[in-house]
Design a protein around this motif. Structure first.
Motif, PDB file in Angstrom:
ATOM      1  N   ARG A 461       2.834  -4.737   1.060  1.00 33.31           N
ATOM      2  CA  ARG A 461       4.232  -3.661   0.552  1.00 33.31           C
ATOM      3  C   ARG A 461       3.385  -2.962  -0.698  1.00 33.31           C
ATOM      4  O   ARG A 461       4.157  -0.972  -1.316  1.00 33.31           O
ATOM      5  CB  ARG A 461       4.903  -4.711  -0.353  1.00 33.31           C
ATOM      6  CG  ARG A 461       5.807  -5.089   0.740  1.00 33.31           C
ATOM      7  CD  ARG A 461       7.490  -6.088  -0.034  1.00 33.31           C
ATOM      8  NE  ARG A 461       6.178  -7.172  -0.877  1.00 33.31           N
ATOM      9  CZ  ARG A 461       6.732  -8.080  -0.612  1.00 33.31           C
ATOM     10  NH1 ARG A 461       7.005  -8.778   1.483  1.00 33.31           N
ATOM     11  NH2 ARG A 461       6.239  -9.547  -1.054  1.00 33.31           N
ATOM     12  N   ARG A 462       2.124  -2.860  -0.608  1.00 36.28           N
ATOM     13  CA  ARG A 462       1.458  -1.826  -1.975  1.00 36.28           C
ATOM     14  C   ARG A 462       0.504  -1.096  -0.905  1.00 36.28           C
ATOM     15  O   ARG A 462      -0.376  -0.157  -1.991  1.00 36.28           O
ATOM     16  CB  ARG A 462       0.044  -2.921  -2.736  1.00 36.28           C
ATOM     17  CG  ARG A 462       0.625  -3.963  -3.430  1.00 36.28           C
ATOM     18  CD  ARG A 462       0.203  -4.823  -4.567  1.00 36.28           C
ATOM     19  NE  ARG A 462       0.949  -5.742  -4.959  1.00 36.28           N
ATOM     20  CZ  ARG A 462       0.653  -7.285  -5.798  1.00 36.28           C
ATOM     21  NH1 ARG A 462      -0.689  -7.388  -5.622  1.00 36.28           N
ATOM     22  NH2 ARG A 462       0.969  -7.714  -6.511  1.00 36.28           N
ATOM     23  N   MET A 463       0.517  -0.712  -0.109  1.00 36.83           N
ATOM     24  CA  MET A 463      -0.207   0.338   0.836  1.00 36.83           C
ATOM     25  C   MET A 463       0.567   1.836   1.389  1.00 36.83           C
ATOM     26  O   MET A 463       0.165   2.484   1.709  1.00 36.83           O
ATOM     27  CB  MET A 463      -0.771  -0.280   2.620  1.00 36.83           C
ATOM     28  CG  MET A 463      -1.884  -1.276   2.013  1.00 36.83           C
ATOM     29  SD  MET A 463      -2.349  -2.687   3.721  1.00 36.83           S
ATOM     30  CE  MET A 463      -3.008  -3.504   3.339  1.00 36.83           C
ATOM     31  N   GLY A 464       1.597   1.644   0.359  1.00 42.16           N
ATOM     32  CA  GLY A 464       2.487   2.978   0.693  1.00 42.16           C
ATOM     33  C   GLY A 464       2.360   4.250   0.525  1.00 42.16           C
ATOM     34  O   GLY A 464       1.948   5.399   0.998  1.00 42.16           O
ATOM     35  N   SER A 465       1.125   4.039  -0.203  1.00 40.38           N
ATOM     36  CA  SER A 465       0.364   5.296  -1.248  1.00 40.38           C
ATOM     37  C   SER A 465      -0.832   5.842   0.770  1.00 40.38           C
ATOM     38  O   SER A 465      -1.132   6.705  -0.171  1.00 40.38           O
ATOM     39  CB  SER A 465      -0.527   5.306  -2.199  1.00 40.38           C
ATOM     40  OG  SER A 465      -1.353   3.968  -2.470  1.00 40.38           O
ATOM     41  N   LEU A 466      -0.888   4.504   0.478  1.00 35.37           N
ATOM     42  CA  LEU A 466      -1.953   5.060   1.602  1.00 35.37           C
ATOM     43  C   LEU A 466      -2.166   5.844   3.383  1.00 35.37           C
ATOM     44  O   LEU A 466      -1.933   5.812   3.843  1.00 35.37           O
ATOM     45  CB  LEU A 466      -2.973   3.852   2.216  1.00 35.37           C
ATOM     46  CG  LEU A 466      -3.462   3.077   1.261  1.00 35.37           C
ATOM     47  CD1 LEU A 466      -4.550   1.849   1.683  1.00 35.37           C
ATOM     48  CD2 LEU A 466      -4.976   3.919   0.459  1.00 35.37           C
ATOM     49  N   SER A 467      -0.453   5.846   3.443  1.00 34.64           N
ATOM     50  CA  SER A 467       0.478   6.474   4.400  1.00 34.64           C
ATOM     51  C   SER A 467      -0.023   8.206   4.611  1.00 34.64           C
ATOM     52  O   SER A 467      -0.739   8.344   6.515  1.00 34.64           O
ATOM     53  CB  SER A 467       2.047   6.186   4.132  1.00 34.64           C
ATOM     54  OG  SER A 467       1.964   4.954   3.930  1.00 34.64           O
ATOM     55  N   GLN A 468      -0.190   8.561   4.645  1.00 35.41           N
ATOM     56  CA  GLN A 468      -0.798  10.423   4.180  1.00 35.41           C
ATOM     57  C   GLN A 468      -1.945  10.113   4.898  1.00 35.41           C
ATOM     58  O   GLN A 468      -1.928  11.058   6.351  1.00 35.41           O
ATOM     59  CB  GLN A 468      -0.262  11.396   3.401  1.00 35.41           C
ATOM     60  CG  GLN A 468      -0.999  12.236   3.259  1.00 35.41           C
ATOM     61  CD  GLN A 468      -0.799  13.211   2.197  1.00 35.41           C
ATOM     62  OE1 GLN A 468       0.026  12.939   1.521  1.00 35.41           O
ATOM     63  NE2 GLN A 468      -1.217  14.707   2.645  1.00 35.41           N
ATOM     64  N   ARG A 469      -2.851   9.289   4.156  1.00 35.12           N
ATOM     65  CA  ARG A 469      -4.535   9.303   4.853  1.00 35.12           C
ATOM     66  C   ARG A 469      -4.615   8.392   6.207  1.00 35.12           C
ATOM     67  O   ARG A 469      -5.226   8.514   7.348  1.00 35.12           O
ATOM     68  CB  ARG A 469      -5.204   8.869   3.766  1.00 35.12           C
ATOM     69  CG  ARG A 469      -6.626   8.264   3.854  1.00 35.12           C
ATOM     70  CD  ARG A 469      -7.341   9.621   4.379  1.00 35.12           C
ATOM     71  NE  ARG A 469      -8.433   9.298   4.804  1.00 35.12           N
ATOM     72  CZ  ARG A 469      -9.388  10.510   5.757  1.00 35.12           C
ATOM     73  NH1 ARG A 469      -8.975  11.602   5.987  1.00 35.12           N
ATOM     74  NH2 ARG A 469     -10.708  10.432   5.648  1.00 35.12           N
ATOM     75  N   LEU A 470      -3.740   7.337   6.341  1.00 38.65           N
ATOM     76  CA  LEU A 470      -3.776   6.700   7.755  1.00 38.65           C
ATOM     77  C   LEU A 470      -3.004   7.968   9.089  1.00 38.65           C
ATOM     78  O   LEU A 470      -3.818   7.681   9.531  1.00 38.65           O
ATOM     79  CB  LEU A 470      -3.016   5.411   7.778  1.00 38.65           C
ATOM     80  CG  LEU A 470      -3.593   4.242   6.919  1.00 38.65           C
ATOM     81  CD1 LEU A 470      -2.601   3.775   6.469  1.00 38.65           C
ATOM     82  CD2 LEU A 470      -4.914   4.440   7.361  1.00 38.65           C
ATOM     83  N   VAL A 500      10.371   3.071   6.580  1.00 41.96           N
ATOM     84  CA  VAL A 500       9.662   4.026   6.501  1.00 41.96           C
ATOM     85  C   VAL A 500      10.415   5.306   5.840  1.00 41.96           C
ATOM     86  O   VAL A 500      11.393   5.094   5.886  1.00 41.96           O
ATOM     87  CB  VAL A 500       9.093   4.211   8.208  1.00 41.96           C
ATOM     88  CG1 VAL A 500       8.035   5.838   7.919  1.00 41.96           C
ATOM     89  CG2 VAL A 500       8.457   3.165   8.660  1.00 41.96           C
ATOM     90  N   SER A 501       9.358   5.868   4.703  1.00 46.47           N
ATOM     91  CA  SER A 501       9.943   7.100   4.397  1.00 46.47           C
ATOM     92  C   SER A 501      10.501   7.945   4.686  1.00 46.47           C
ATOM     93  O   SER A 501      10.236   7.968   5.815  1.00 46.47           O
ATOM     94  CB  SER A 501       9.141   7.221   3.140  1.00 46.47           C
ATOM     95  OG  SER A 501       8.052   8.040   3.738  1.00 46.47           O
ATOM     96  N   GLU A 541      18.332   8.170   5.511  1.00 43.42           N
ATOM     97  CA  GLU A 541      18.130  10.028   5.306  1.00 43.42           C
ATOM     98  C   GLU A 541      17.269  10.226   6.297  1.00 43.42           C
ATOM     99  O   GLU A 541      16.805  11.327   5.708  1.00 43.42           O
ATOM    100  CB  GLU A 541      18.296   9.503   3.678  1.00 43.42           C
ATOM    101  CG  GLU A 541      17.105   9.158   3.301  1.00 43.42           C
ATOM    102  CD  GLU A 541      17.298   8.157   2.204  1.00 43.42           C
ATOM    103  OE1 GLU A 541      16.215   7.733   1.714  1.00 43.42           O
ATOM    104  OE2 GLU A 541      18.102   7.480   2.681  1.00 43.42           O
ATOM    105  N   GLY A 542      15.898   9.640   6.952  1.00 39.23           N
ATOM    106  CA  GLY A 542      15.081   9.809   7.449  1.00 39.23           C
ATOM    107  C   GLY A 542      15.910  10.319   8.749  1.00 39.23           C
ATOM    108  O   GLY A 542      14.658  10.138   9.676  1.00 39.23           O
ATOM    109  N   LYS A 543      16.699   9.615   9.788  1.00 37.43           N
ATOM    110  CA  LYS A 543      17.590   9.850  10.775  1.00 37.43           C
ATOM    111  C   LYS A 543      17.505  10.395  11.271  1.00 37.43           C
ATOM    112  O   LYS A 543      16.794  11.662  13.058  1.00 37.43           O
ATOM    113  CB  LYS A 543      18.066   8.736  10.638  1.00 37.43           C
ATOM    114  CG  LYS A 543      17.755   7.186  11.225  1.00 37.43           C
ATOM    115  CD  LYS A 543      19.355   6.579  11.487  1.00 37.43           C
ATOM    116  CE  LYS A 543      18.871   4.927  11.293  1.00 37.43           C
ATOM    117  NZ  LYS A 543      19.792   3.886  11.294  1.00 37.43           N
ATOM    118  N   LYS A 544      17.943  11.716  10.671  1.00 39.43           N
ATOM    119  CA  LYS A 544      18.406  13.230  11.057  1.00 39.43           C
ATOM    120  C   LYS A 544      17.061  14.037  11.164  1.00 39.43           C
ATOM    121  O   LYS A 544      17.268  14.736  12.421  1.00 39.43           O
ATOM    122  CB  LYS A 544      19.844  13.781  10.392  1.00 39.43           C
ATOM    123  CG  LYS A 544      19.741  14.970  10.618  1.00 39.43           C
ATOM    124  CD  LYS A 544      20.962  14.571  11.908  1.00 39.43           C
ATOM    125  CE  LYS A 544      21.602  16.089  12.192  1.00 39.43           C
ATOM    126  NZ  LYS A 544      22.442  16.338  13.368  1.00 39.43           N
TER     127      LYS A 544
END
Length: 632
Positions: A461-470, A500-501, A541-544
């Motif tokens: 849950r604390r890895m959200g900030s790494l999503s872009q780099r991954l 997922v945002s 809000e991310g489905k569209k």
């Protein structure tokens, strides 16, 4: 208490000229009688005896100062540790406080101490004839050696503490000078040395390193004697480790104001001597992880960085002791000796068989060798590996030094041994920083660490900030980097509480589509499964924004339903069903469930043909171009 030691000193006031008899056996000590005419024969004493007497006189003066301020009937307190080394001290397993006997105490206690010292020192003659690189621990002792020497402590300093403590370095220097012409350690000197080391370990260690940095024969005897007492060694090791960690030079003043720099390798040389002393298990076990990290640091640093002054100092050492010409090879030798002392002989042999020790001596391959060593040690000693990993968190938390790669390799291999509830945040911070490194090896090791951390729901849950780099790493040319990046996402999304945002979902889904065609079947399988999870866990809000990319995936997934790899084909079929459900195409869902893929293909193609025929009936005309409708 002072009377007790004066009684012991009387035993050794015999003549010590060149023709003196060898040291007596322990059981014969009681037969010695004090000689009244010993002081009248100073003209016949050799220089060594003179130095010896001056040392004893200084030490007796030291005792009288202490005795004047301490009651002979009170129990002795524990000496305060040096302030600069407090953080290095470890709690001993048992208390080392010993009640000080009065002058009227029974003499057998003194006799026993003298016999013990004599038995210990009879077989301590050391010559500088070491040849080659010893793979194990030489043990030439022919008589059993006691586990430790528990010397009584001096009383606590009071008013004259400063003046008496300032004499400690001078006493140590005189003991070292006196031993220069002795074959073995005289019990009186050995006893005095142990007492001083118990009370003032920092002064004793630093003074001995300064007066004998290359560890001559006299210093070797003194280090071995200190290593024979577990209680003394527990107090001596923190200072030695402090010097080793301060590369390349350590500068700390002793009580007499001496602040001459000490080579870190001098402490390593002293530690190597101590490690080879039999029966020092308790203290070695207590500081095993700390010693291992210090030796590993010297292996790494001396391989990658050797200042000229250090190189000159080591040249003197290896010429004197016939040690390996390179200090990194000597540090490896000391590390093997430590592991053998800790009963990790099989791991030493396994590393030798896999040529791990040779790999450790090359700067480009050190991290591979350290990783191999960590895996070997993890099989037999999880507590030690855990202690080593915790020691490495400190150096790795700072800015990247040039020799951090081997440390990171060891940490990654033993992450599963650590309690992530306590140390997870620190480890995650380290891995996050190295994930951004431009060094490919550091980035790969960080990904391996994140794969382990992502299995823990709290860490995930604390890895959200790494999503872009991954997501960026999914486009890497290294298939292993791509696979590990996918694994981190997969492990994190196994937790249904993580969504997922709206910003990450379309970027991640778009990065996954090319991976459906990857040559590596594992990457194919992971990417298809992850695509399905993104559709399932994207926020509302991310489905569209995701619909267009999902529509593009249908044809690729349909083609992979006919893949020869059964696992890829089944995953494609399951994901295709999810796609139809995400797009709310019930007719396609029914066809997939019934496995009527031919009709499914027709449904995919028909809309495209209608669009194509419509475009042929009403062709578009580029702007600026006029159509001609025939002549006239």
């Amino acid at each position: 208490m002072a009377g007790r030691f004066r009684g012991l000193f009387k035993v050794f006031r015999g003549k010590k000229g060149p023709g003196a008899a060898p040291a007596q056996q322990p059981e014969e000590l009681e037969q010695f009688q004090p000689r009244q005419d010993a002081l009248d024969q100073t003209q016949e004493q050799d220089r060594a005896h003179g130095r010896f007497r001056r040392t004893v006189q200084m030490f007796r003066k030291f005792i009288r100062i202490r005795r004047g301020k301490t009651s002979t009937t009170a129990t002795e307190g524990t000496a305060e540790p040096d302030s600069g080394l407090t953080k290095l001290q470890a709690e001993p397993d048992v208390s080392t406080d010993i009640t000080a006997p009065s002058e009227d105490s029974d003499s057998p206690m003194n006799d026993h101490m003298a016999k013990t010292l004599m038995a210990v020192t009879e077989n301590m003659a050391i010559t500088n004839t070491d040849t080659g690189e010893t793979q194990g621990i030489p043990n030439t002792d022919t008589t059993p050696i006691p586990t430790g020497i528990h010397a009584p402590k001096l009383g606590c300093f009071k008013e004259s503490a400063d003046s008496s403590q300032q004499q400690v370095p001078a006493i140590v220097r005189n003991i070292h000078q006196s031993l220069g012409s002795h074959v073995t350690v005289d019990p009186r000197l050995g006893f005095n040395l142990l007492r001083l080391a118990e009370e003032h370990p920092a002064d004793v260690v630093l003074t001995l390193l300064r007066c004998a940095p290359s560890c001559d024969r006299a210093a070797t005897m003194m280090w071995r004697l200190l290593g024979l007492s577990d209680s003394t060694l527990e107090k001596v090791l923190p200072t030695l480790l402090c010097v080793m960690e301060d590369w390349p030079l350590h500068s700390t003043s002793t009580s007499d104001g001496d602040n001459k720099d000490i080579f870190a390798l001098a402490a390593t040389l002293a530690l190597w001597v101590i490690v080879q002393v039999p029966r020092c298990h308790e203290a070695m076990n207590l500081y095993s992880s700390h010693i291992f990290v210090a030796l590993l640091s010297h292996v790494v640093i001396t391989t990658q960085q050797m200042p000229e002054e250090v190189d000159h100092f080591w040249r003197v050492c290896w010429e004197e002791h016939r040690l390996p010409t390179n200090p990194n090879r000597f540090a490896v030798q000391a590390m093997k000796a430590l592991l053998c002392r800790l009963r990790c002989d099989n791991e030493v042999v396994a590393m030798e068989r896999k040529r791990g020790w040779d790999t450790l001596l090359c700067a480009d391959t050190q991290h591979y060798a350290v990783g191999l060593l960590a895996r070997e040690m993890r099989r037999v000693s999880l507590p030690m590996c855990s202690g080593i990993a915790l020691r490495l968190l400190g150096p790795l938390s700072r800015e990247e030094p040039p020799w951090d790669l081997p440390f990171l390799a060891f940490l990654v291999e033993v992450l599963e041994c650590l309690d992530l509830s306590k140390y997870g945040d620190s480890i995650l911070e380290i891995m996050s920083r190295y994930l951004l490194s431009k060094c490919r090896q550091r980035c790969r090791l960080a990904l391996r660490g994140l794969v382990v951390l992502s299995k823990d729901p709290v860490m995930a849950r604390r890895m959200g900030s790494l999503s872009q780099r991954l997501v960026e790493l999914l486009d890497d040319a290294d298939g292993e980097v791509v696979r590990m990046s996918l694994s981190v996402f997969m492990n994190a999304l196994e937790n249904k509480d993580i969504l997922v945002s709206s910003t990450t979902a379309p970027k991640l889904a778009e990065a996954l589509l090319p991976l459906f065609e990857n040559d590596n079947s594992h990457v194919q399988l992971f990417s298809i499964h992850l695509f399905c999870k993104v559709m399932d866990l994207v926020v509302e809000e991310g489905k569209k924004p995701l619909e267009k990319i999902v529509s593009q995936s249908m044809l690729l997934l349909f083609l992979h339903c006919h893949e020869e790899n059964r696992h890829v084909a089944e995953a494609s079929m399951e994901t295709l069903l999810c796609v139809a459900g995400f797009l709310k195409r019930r007719n396609l869902m029914q066809l997939v469930k019934k496995k009527q893929l031919l009709k499914f293909a027709e449904c995919l193609v028909k809309p495209d043909w209608r669009s194509l025929s419509h475009s042929l009936e009403k062709p578009t005309v580029p702007s600026g171009v006029r159509m001609r409708h025939g002549p006239g």
